[in-house]
Design a protein around this motif. Structure first.
Motif, short mmCIF file in Angstrom:
data_model
loop_
_atom_site.label_atom_id
_atom_site.label_comp_id
_atom_site.label_asym_id
_atom_site.label_seq_id
_atom_site.Cartn_x
_atom_site.Cartn_y
_atom_site.Cartn_z
N ILE A 1 -11.02 5.87 -1.27
CA ILE A 1 -9.58 5.77 -0.98
C ILE A 1 -9.30 4.55 -0.10
O ILE A 1 -8.39 3.77 -0.37
N ARG A 2 -10.13 4.38 0.92
CA ARG A 2 -9.92 3.21 1.81
C ARG A 2 -10.06 1.91 1.02
O ARG A 2 -9.25 0.98 1.15
N ARG B 1 5.97 11.16 -2.17
CA ARG B 1 6.06 10.07 -1.21
C ARG B 1 5.54 10.42 0.19
O ARG B 1 4.89 9.62 0.82
N GLN C 1 -5.22 -2.52 -3.00
CA GLN C 1 -3.77 -2.53 -3.22
C GLN C 1 -3.11 -3.55 -2.29
O GLN C 1 -2.23 -4.31 -2.69
N ALA C 2 -3.55 -3.56 -1.02
CA ALA C 2 -2.96 -4.50 -0.06
C ALA C 2 -3.16 -5.94 -0.51
O ALA C 2 -2.28 -6.79 -0.36
N LEU D 1 -1.18 9.70 3.78
CA LEU D 1 -2.50 9.21 3.36
C LEU D 1 -2.70 7.74 3.78
O LEU D 1 -3.75 7.36 4.31
N VAL D 2 -1.68 6.95 3.54
CA VAL D 2 -1.77 5.52 3.88
C VAL D 2 -1.90 5.33 5.38
O VAL D 2 -2.68 4.51 5.86
N GLU E 1 12.11 12.86 -9.33
CA GLU E 1 11.08 11.82 -9.25
C GLU E 1 11.35 10.68 -10.24
O GLU E 1 10.52 9.76 -10.37
N SER F 1 2.84 1.39 -3.47
CA SER F 1 2.00 1.25 -4.68
C SER F 1 2.64 0.32 -5.70
O SER F 1 2.41 0.47 -6.90
N TYR G 1 -5.61 6.45 6.22
CA TYR G 1 -6.76 5.73 5.66
C TYR G 1 -6.57 4.22 5.62
O TYR G 1 -7.54 3.49 5.51
N TYR G 2 -5.35 3.75 5.66
CA TYR G 2 -5.15 2.30 5.70
C TYR G 2 -4.82 1.83 7.12
O TYR G 2 -5.46 0.95 7.65
N VAL H 1 10.83 6.88 -9.66
CA VAL H 1 9.88 6.77 -8.55
C VAL H 1 8.47 6.99 -9.11
O VAL H 1 7.67 6.07 -9.19
N ILE I 1 -3.13 7.70 -6.58
CA ILE I 1 -2.37 7.67 -5.32
C ILE I 1 -0.90 7.37 -5.60
O ILE I 1 0.00 7.94 -4.98
N ARG J 1 1.85 10.51 0.18
CA ARG J 1 1.30 9.15 0.07
C ARG J 1 1.42 8.42 1.42
O ARG J 1 0.50 7.74 1.85
N VAL K 1 0.84 -1.20 0.00
CA VAL K 1 0.00 0.00 0.00
C VAL K 1 0.87 1.25 0.00
O VAL K 1 0.61 2.23 -0.70
N LEU L 1 -7.07 1.36 -1.21
CA LEU L 1 -5.87 0.93 -0.48
C LEU L 1 -5.98 -0.54 -0.06
O LEU L 1 -5.00 -1.28 -0.08
N LEU L 2 -7.18 -0.95 0.34
CA LEU L 2 -7.37 -2.36 0.69
C LEU L 2 -7.14 -3.25 -0.54
O LEU L 2 -6.56 -4.33 -0.44
#
Lengths: 174, 382
Positions: B9-10, A116, B16-17, A122-123, B146, A23, A126-127, B149, A111, A119, A20, B13-14
């Motif tokens: 967003i939540r 960085r 993504q996890a 945010l993580v 960047e 990303s 929210y995570y 990245v 996202i 991010r 997460v 992210l889940l």
């Protein structure tokens, strides 16, 4: 708890968190492996902490924030050590090729392009669902800075979501 | 920001996890790393010794010269048209010749980084031969800060093995035919934004093209890969050298195209007497004074102390929790005569790190800096 016990018990969660945060599943794998290698050599100290997982998570966060040089994913494309890993990933990823595209995918792409620190903040909110105070401790900044990071991140995500057409950062092939 | 948006967003992210890597790969990596560490402890620094024995030049520069002529346009170096017999290492002063390169990168991509690394060959891990050197070149269409990245980036990385490799470990990856005789293997992220294309253009040469943060990255990587050919005319004039008994392991230069001052160089070298081969010292040559202490560093770090270096005054930052992620390794900050700065630090800080201020000062005093090094390649295209 021995290091091996810790890894057996906590590795899946650490990988989810790193994925997460970065990303990028490949980068997450690299970051977690790097951190665990360092943690292993200091396990006598880390293992004696009240919450070793929190400490290792902090290491992962800092590793992500300070990721640079050869660890930067694109600059040294892959090491010979990871050739085997490339093969191992292949079958796993093949299964996901047809994963459904939906709003969440679009959000993830937005996202992934956040700076960085934004991010990470945010993580963590929210995570990890951490309060700003703990995020500030983790990121070693003030709570106001945390709120600023998150506000900018949300603003960026919102404005990008409402922008039609191709993203400016994307490649235009000739 | 609506609660719906926050919920999205939540959920994202889940999701993504859930796409996280298989723990088995990390476990295997830890096991391999442990094995390598055990082997390296028994091994010797062959390249370092060889470099000292074969050349009086201060940097162990292994030039990729003497290969066959580059294939014609559109041709890809392949095992059937071997572009490079194992090139004989030879010193070439302060310039490394880069043996392979692309003739195409996407429009708008400018070169911002070159690196050359002579890798001390440990005893080979099963299935992986010892290596001689590697080099890489990178192009980006975004800000260099960047690159690799979040900014669109293309990197071509070449690894030279000591011997032909028979166990390529790539066979299960999807194949991409680069030409009639050359097959590459593709590793693509799920969303297609990062792809790696890897192949052996010669039995002892491994090339990886990476396209990252690019929509349709696989197609871009493939087109770049098709353009790769042997070319020993590409040079990397080295910005830093070591004029001492301990050779450089790697040297790289990274620059912002269009800004003549915004460039930095990085050199790494071993730590004399260190048991762990991973122990190394790093030197950075920077346009501005570096900030050694970072916000996430543990509190209570002692302030720097002044130490004499080359007749001037440098600043030594004692290690402070160097073993912790984000801690401060032993660091020496040296003002350079051209208004730029040198930073010398313990590049592999551990709890038992034995790097001293004397080690750092010795490297700083052995360093040869080329502030006017040829950087005409920065901002260029193939």
């Amino acid at each position: 708890m021995t290091f091996d016990d810790f890894v057996a018990l906590r590795l899946p969660r650490l990988l989810r968190y790193a994925t997460v945060l970065t990303s990028d599943a490949h980068l997450a794998e690299d970051v977690v492996q790097e951190v665990l290698l360092r943690a292993q050599s200091r396990w006598r100290r880390i293992g004696g902490l009240e919450a070793p997982e929190s400490y290792v998570r902090k290491m992962i966060t800092n590793e992500f924030l300070s990721w640079r040089r050869r660890r930067a994913s694109g600059e040294v494309a892959t090491s010979p050590d990871s050739i085997r890993t490339l093969r191992e990933r292949a079958s796993r990823e093949h299964d996901d090729v047809h994963a459904r595209y939906d709003e969440r995918d679009a959000m993830l792409r937005r996202i992934a392009r956040l700076p960085r620190k934004q991010r990470a903040a945010l993580v963590l909110r929210y995570y990890e669902q951490l309060p700003d105070r703990e995020i500030a401790q983790l990121l070693r900044c003030r709570e106001g800075t945390v709120r600023s990071h998150i506000s900018r991140a949300l603003s960026g995500l919102r404005s990008e979501a409402s922008t039609p057409g191709p993203r400016p950062a994307l490649l235009k092939e000739t | 920001m609506s609660s719906d948006h926050e919920q999205l967003i939540r959920d994202a992210l889940l999701r993504q996890a859930d796409s996280g890597p298989d723990p088995a790969a990390v476990l295997a990596g830890l096991e391999r790393a442990g094995e390598r560490r055990r082997r390296r402890r028994r091994g010797t620094l062959l390249v370092a010794a060889a470099a000292v024995a074969t050349t009086a030049l201060p940097v162990a520069v292994l030039a990729v010269t003497g290969g066959d002529p580059a294939p014609g346009p559109g041709r890809v170096a392949s095992p059937d048209t071997p572009p490079s017999e194992p090139p004989a290492p030879e010193p070439s002063g302060a310039t490394a010749s880069l043996g392979y390169g692309p003739t195409w990168v996407p429009e708008g991509f400018l070169e911002y980084r070159r690196a050359f690394e002579s890798i001390p060959p440990p005893e080979p891990v099963e299935g992986e031969g010892p290596t001689e050197w590697s080099h890489s070149r990178s192009w980006t269409s975004g800000p260099v800060e960047e690159a690799a990245v979040t900014a669109p980036t293309v990197t071509v990385w070449v690894l030279k093995y000591e011997n032909p490799q028979t166990d390529h470990n790539l066979d299960d990856l999807p194949e991409v035919q680069l030409d009639e005789t050359t097959t590459a293997h593709l590793n693509e992220d799920q969303d297609g934004y990062r792809s790696r294309l890897a192949w052996f253009p010669a039995p002892d040469v491994f090339v990886v093209v990476t396209a990252s943060s690019i929509e349709g990255s696989a197609e871009v990587a493939e087109r770049v890969a098709r353009s790769v050919r042997a070319d020993d005319r590409v040079q990397f004039p080295l910005p830093l050298e070591l004029d001492g008994p301990n050779p450089a392991r790697s040297v790289s230069l990274r620059a912002e195209p269009g800004d003549d001052r915004a460039w930095s160089a990085l050199l790494s070298t071993g730590v004399p007497g260190a048991e762990d081969h991973r122990a190394e010292l790093e030197v950075e040559y920077l346009p501005d004074r570096p900030e050694v202490d970072q916000p996430w560093m543990p509190d209570g770090a002692p302030p720097p102390v002044e130490v004499p270096v080359l007749g001037g005054t440098a600043f030594f930052y004692a290690p402070h929790h160097p073993w912790s992620s984000g801690g401060r390794p032993a660091t020496l900050v040296v003002p350079a005569v051209d208004g730029r700065w040198l930073l010398v630090r313990d590049g592999w800080p551990t709890e038992g790190s034995s790097v001293t201020v004397d080690d750092l000062v010795e490297v700083a005093e052995d360093l040869v800096v080329h502030p006017d090094v040829d950087r005409s390649w920065v901002g260029g295209r193939p």
